[in-house]
Design a protein around this motif. Structure first.
Motif, PDB file in Angstrom:
ATOM      1  N   LEU A 211     -20.739   8.724  -2.681  1.00 22.44           N
ATOM      2  CA  LEU A 211     -20.269   7.554  -2.666  1.00 22.44           C
ATOM      3  C   LEU A 211     -19.033   7.145  -3.527  1.00 22.44           C
ATOM      4  O   LEU A 211     -18.314   6.346  -3.090  1.00 22.44           O
ATOM      5  N   ARG A 212     -19.204   7.739  -4.591  1.00 18.75           N
ATOM      6  CA  ARG A 212     -17.914   7.632  -5.603  1.00 18.75           C
ATOM      7  C   ARG A 212     -16.637   8.230  -4.903  1.00 18.75           C
ATOM      8  O   ARG A 212     -15.435   7.640  -4.961  1.00 18.75           O
ATOM      9  N   THR A 213     -16.615   9.355  -4.251  1.00 13.99           N
ATOM     10  CA  THR A 213     -15.646   9.682  -3.353  1.00 13.99           C
ATOM     11  C   THR A 213     -15.168   9.064  -2.331  1.00 13.99           C
ATOM     12  O   THR A 213     -13.917   8.760  -2.119  1.00 13.99           O
ATOM     13  N   LEU A 214     -16.238   8.172  -1.570  1.00 12.56           N
ATOM     14  CA  LEU A 214     -15.697   7.154  -0.596  1.00 12.56           C
ATOM     15  C   LEU A 214     -14.904   5.993  -1.472  1.00 12.56           C
ATOM     16  O   LEU A 214     -14.065   5.437  -0.537  1.00 12.56           O
ATOM     17  N   GLN A 215     -15.423   5.626  -2.485  1.00 14.86           N
ATOM     18  CA  GLN A 215     -14.836   4.510  -3.220  1.00 14.86           C
ATOM     19  C   GLN A 215     -13.420   5.043  -3.598  1.00 14.86           C
ATOM     20  O   GLN A 215     -12.564   4.091  -3.455  1.00 14.86           O
ATOM     21  N   TYR A 216     -13.231   6.296  -3.960  1.00 15.62           N
ATOM     22  CA  TYR A 216     -11.585   6.551  -4.329  1.00 15.62           C
ATOM     23  C   TYR A 216     -10.886   6.796  -3.029  1.00 15.62           C
ATOM     24  O   TYR A 216      -9.709   6.572  -3.322  1.00 15.62           O
ATOM     25  N   ILE A 217     -11.432   7.024  -1.996  1.00 16.05           N
ATOM     26  CA  ILE A 217     -10.594   7.150  -0.725  1.00 16.05           C
ATOM     27  C   ILE A 217     -10.159   5.840  -0.196  1.00 16.05           C
ATOM     28  O   ILE A 217      -9.153   5.431  -0.104  1.00 16.05           O
ATOM     29  N   LEU A 218     -11.210   4.875  -0.251  1.00 17.39           N
ATOM     30  CA  LEU A 218     -10.847   3.496  -0.136  1.00 17.39           C
ATOM     31  C   LEU A 218      -9.521   2.915  -1.057  1.00 17.39           C
ATOM     32  O   LEU A 218      -8.622   2.175  -0.709  1.00 17.39           O
ATOM     33  N   GLN A 219      -9.870   2.964  -2.322  1.00 16.72           N
ATOM     34  CA  GLN A 219      -8.909   2.838  -3.451  1.00 16.72           C
ATOM     35  C   GLN A 219      -7.615   3.431  -3.212  1.00 16.72           C
ATOM     36  O   GLN A 219      -6.515   2.795  -3.399  1.00 16.72           O
ATOM     37  N   ALA A 220      -7.589   4.768  -2.654  1.00 18.54           N
ATOM     38  CA  ALA A 220      -6.152   5.532  -2.441  1.00 18.54           C
ATOM     39  C   ALA A 220      -5.705   4.826  -1.095  1.00 18.54           C
ATOM     40  O   ALA A 220      -4.348   4.512  -1.350  1.00 18.54           O
ATOM     41  N   ILE A 221      -6.122   4.398  -0.300  1.00 23.55           N
ATOM     42  CA  ILE A 221      -5.825   3.618   1.003  1.00 23.55           C
ATOM     43  C   ILE A 221      -4.990   2.289   0.651  1.00 23.55           C
ATOM     44  O   ILE A 221      -3.915   2.059   1.045  1.00 23.55           O
ATOM     45  N   LEU A 222      -5.795   1.470  -0.157  1.00 25.76           N
ATOM     46  CA  LEU A 222      -5.214   0.246  -0.694  1.00 25.76           C
ATOM     47  C   LEU A 222      -4.123   0.284  -1.671  1.00 25.76           C
ATOM     48  O   LEU A 222      -3.195  -0.416  -1.657  1.00 25.76           O
ATOM     49  N   PHE A 223      -4.260   1.538  -2.374  1.00 31.03           N
ATOM     50  CA  PHE A 223      -2.966   1.540  -3.240  1.00 31.03           C
ATOM     51  C   PHE A 223      -1.571   2.158  -2.437  1.00 31.03           C
ATOM     52  O   PHE A 223      -0.757   1.578  -2.723  1.00 31.03           O
ATOM     53  N   TYR A 224      -1.926   3.129  -1.916  1.00 31.11           N
ATOM     54  CA  TYR A 224      -0.760   3.779  -1.308  1.00 31.11           C
ATOM     55  C   TYR A 224      -0.445   3.553   0.057  1.00 31.11           C
ATOM     56  O   TYR A 224       0.734   3.263   0.473  1.00 31.11           O
ATOM     57  N   ASN A 225      -1.399   3.241   1.059  1.00 23.53           N
ATOM     58  CA  ASN A 225      -0.955   2.691   2.290  1.00 23.53           C
ATOM     59  C   ASN A 225      -2.184   1.712   2.806  1.00 23.53           C
ATOM     60  O   ASN A 225      -2.800   1.851   3.640  1.00 23.53           O
ATOM     61  N   PRO A 226      -2.056   0.438   2.413  1.00 22.18           N
ATOM     62  CA  PRO A 226      -2.855  -0.616   2.472  1.00 22.18           C
ATOM     63  C   PRO A 226      -2.925  -1.010   4.079  1.00 22.18           C
ATOM     64  O   PRO A 226      -4.100  -1.233   4.489  1.00 22.18           O
ATOM     65  N   LEU A 227      -1.771  -1.044   4.520  1.00 18.52           N
ATOM     66  CA  LEU A 227      -1.776  -1.518   6.235  1.00 18.52           C
ATOM     67  C   LEU A 227      -2.713  -0.629   7.151  1.00 18.52           C
ATOM     68  O   LEU A 227      -3.003  -0.988   7.876  1.00 18.52           O
ATOM     69  N   LYS A 228      -2.889   0.581   6.704  1.00 13.64           N
ATOM     70  CA  LYS A 228      -3.313   1.457   7.415  1.00 13.64           C
ATOM     71  C   LYS A 228      -5.057   1.035   7.517  1.00 13.64           C
ATOM     72  O   LYS A 228      -5.642   1.005   8.817  1.00 13.64           O
ATOM     73  N   LEU A 229      -5.652   0.621   6.323  1.00 19.88           N
ATOM     74  CA  LEU A 229      -7.024   0.132   6.415  1.00 19.88           C
ATOM     75  C   LEU A 229      -7.045  -1.185   7.140  1.00 19.88           C
ATOM     76  O   LEU A 229      -7.926  -1.386   7.944  1.00 19.88           O
ATOM     77  N   PHE A 230      -6.008  -2.206   6.790  1.00 21.71           N
ATOM     78  CA  PHE A 230      -6.246  -3.138   7.771  1.00 21.71           C
ATOM     79  C   PHE A 230      -5.762  -3.214   9.335  1.00 21.71           C
ATOM     80  O   PHE A 230      -6.634  -3.821  10.014  1.00 21.71           O
ATOM     81  N   LEU A 231      -4.976  -2.115   9.619  1.00 22.28           N
ATOM     82  CA  LEU A 231      -5.036  -1.856  10.972  1.00 22.28           C
ATOM     83  C   LEU A 231      -6.513  -1.330  11.547  1.00 22.28           C
ATOM     84  O   LEU A 231      -6.654  -1.840  12.860  1.00 22.28           O
ATOM     85  N   VAL A 232      -7.123  -0.739  10.840  1.00 19.41           N
ATOM     86  CA  VAL A 232      -8.560  -0.305  11.530  1.00 19.41           C
ATOM     87  C   VAL A 232      -9.547  -1.547  11.507  1.00 19.41           C
ATOM     88  O   VAL A 232     -10.040  -1.632  12.560  1.00 19.41           O
ATOM     89  N   VAL A 233      -9.301  -2.352  10.591  1.00 17.12           N
ATOM     90  CA  VAL A 233     -10.129  -3.574  10.448  1.00 17.12           C
ATOM     91  C   VAL A 233      -9.802  -4.614  11.719  1.00 17.12           C
ATOM     92  O   VAL A 233     -10.557  -5.006  12.322  1.00 17.12           O
ATOM     93  N   LEU A 234      -8.516  -4.631  11.811  1.00 23.05           N
ATOM     94  CA  LEU A 234      -7.913  -5.302  12.972  1.00 23.05           C
ATOM     95  C   LEU A 234      -8.662  -4.674  14.250  1.00 23.05           C
ATOM     96  O   LEU A 234      -8.860  -5.576  15.281  1.00 23.05           O
ATOM     97  N   ALA A 235      -8.470  -3.490  14.582  1.00 25.65           N
ATOM     98  CA  ALA A 235      -9.067  -2.961  15.732  1.00 25.65           C
ATOM     99  C   ALA A 235     -10.668  -3.159  16.065  1.00 25.65           C
ATOM    100  O   ALA A 235     -10.819  -3.430  17.205  1.00 25.65           O
ATOM    101  N   VAL A 236     -11.241  -2.918  14.821  1.00 21.65           N
ATOM    102  CA  VAL A 236     -12.754  -3.331  15.019  1.00 21.65           C
ATOM    103  C   VAL A 236     -12.794  -4.839  15.359  1.00 21.65           C
ATOM    104  O   VAL A 236     -13.712  -5.219  16.290  1.00 21.65           O
ATOM    105  N   LEU A 237     -12.211  -5.796  14.862  1.00 20.19           N
ATOM    106  CA  LEU A 237     -12.186  -7.167  15.259  1.00 20.19           C
ATOM    107  C   LEU A 237     -11.849  -7.273  16.653  1.00 20.19           C
ATOM    108  O   LEU A 237     -12.646  -8.271  17.208  1.00 20.19           O
TER     109      LEU A 237
END
Length: 286
Positions: A211-237
């Protein structure tokens, strides 16, 4: 030339053998000015005393601060510009460190030993979790990563120190450093290594550390490449909206149409937030 940093927590049965292996490797490579730094992370079994008696430089933590915290202390205290890290439990082939260091001479920023063998696969639970972790990290970095969490690495001290605020203090230190390097355009190379059975009891807690590793993966995406995470959310929506509309047609349920339209309408504000996050990232980078 090189500092070898080893975090250790209650590793009295393996620490002397690890130090002897490191010293043998250093002598074989002709690195006479190298140092061995053992970071005793609050051990209660005399690990630090045995390490000092074996001739290593020992940094003592008053209490257990975590694997990543121990590595940060050892790397910060290292006297040489190049740092190698390994574990104190006898699992990593320390003799391979010169090969990893040679990769830095070829222009790589970090060289990592990619684990393989029966001891690495371990249980039927751990192996699938590692596969899932690797997939998530590869998705985040956008490139193939054979072993994102390997603890046998060689890198430049001054370079990794700049990432310390974003790196985990726990077992996710190695995963978060992998992402930090790759998401900032640095070159990372992997060499296959044989992974051995550990000496002593593992300190990893499967669910907690996953769970901690998953947390840091999400933090890394938000810190270094946030648009990638939001594109996934947009695709899901978008997919959820389409599924709701098709279901409403098939089942003649009006509320499903409303739900689908709601999913599609939410794409606009979520996309706007994603664009704003990307602008913030670019501004911070500049």
């Amino acid at each position: 030339m090189i500092s070898v940093v080893v975090p250790a927590f209650n590793e009295k049965d393996a620490i002397v053998g690890t130090i002897d292996e490191i010293r043998k490797m250093l002598d074989g490579a002709g690195w006479t000015d190298a140092e061995i730094v053992i970071v005793d992370d609050g051990s209660t079994d005399g690990t630090a005393d045995r390490a000092e008696a074996a001739g290593a430089r020992v940094i003592r933590h008053p209490t257990n601060g975590g694997y990543g915290r121990a590595l940060k202390s050892g790397i910060s205290a290292a006297s040489h510009p190049i740092v190698a890290i390994t574990d104190a439990d006898g699992t990593y082939p320390i003799a391979r460190i010169p090969e990893l260091k040679a990769m830095l001479d070829r222009g790589f920023h970090m060289a990592v030993g990619a684990r393989q063998g029966a001891a690495y696969r371990e249980s039927a639970i751990k192996h699938p979790l590692r596969v899932l972790l690797r997939w998530l990290v590869e998705f985040t970095a956008g490139q193939r990563i054979p072993d994102p969490n390997s603890g046998l690495r060689v890198f430049y001290r001054d370079e990794i120190v700049t990432f310390f605020p974003q790196l985990s203090n726990a077992f996710s230190f190695t995963t978060s450093s992998t992402l930090a390097y790759m998401l900032t355009g640095r070159f990372v190379v992997y060499l296959p290594i044989d992974y051995a059975e550990r000496t002593g009891v593992t300190k990893v807690r499967l669910l907690r550390d996953s769970l901690r590793t998953l947390q840091y993966i999400l933090q890394a995406i938000l810190f270094y490449n946030p648009l990638k995470l939001f594109l996934v959310v947009l695709a899901v929506l978008a997919a959820a909206g389409a599924a709701s509309i098709f279901a409403s047609i098939a089942l003649s349920c009006g509320w499903l149409t409303t739900l689908g339209v709601g999913f599609w309408l939410s794409i606009v504000p979520v996309g706007a937030i994603g664009c704003l996050a990307e602008v913030v990232r670019q501004g911070r980078r500049n």
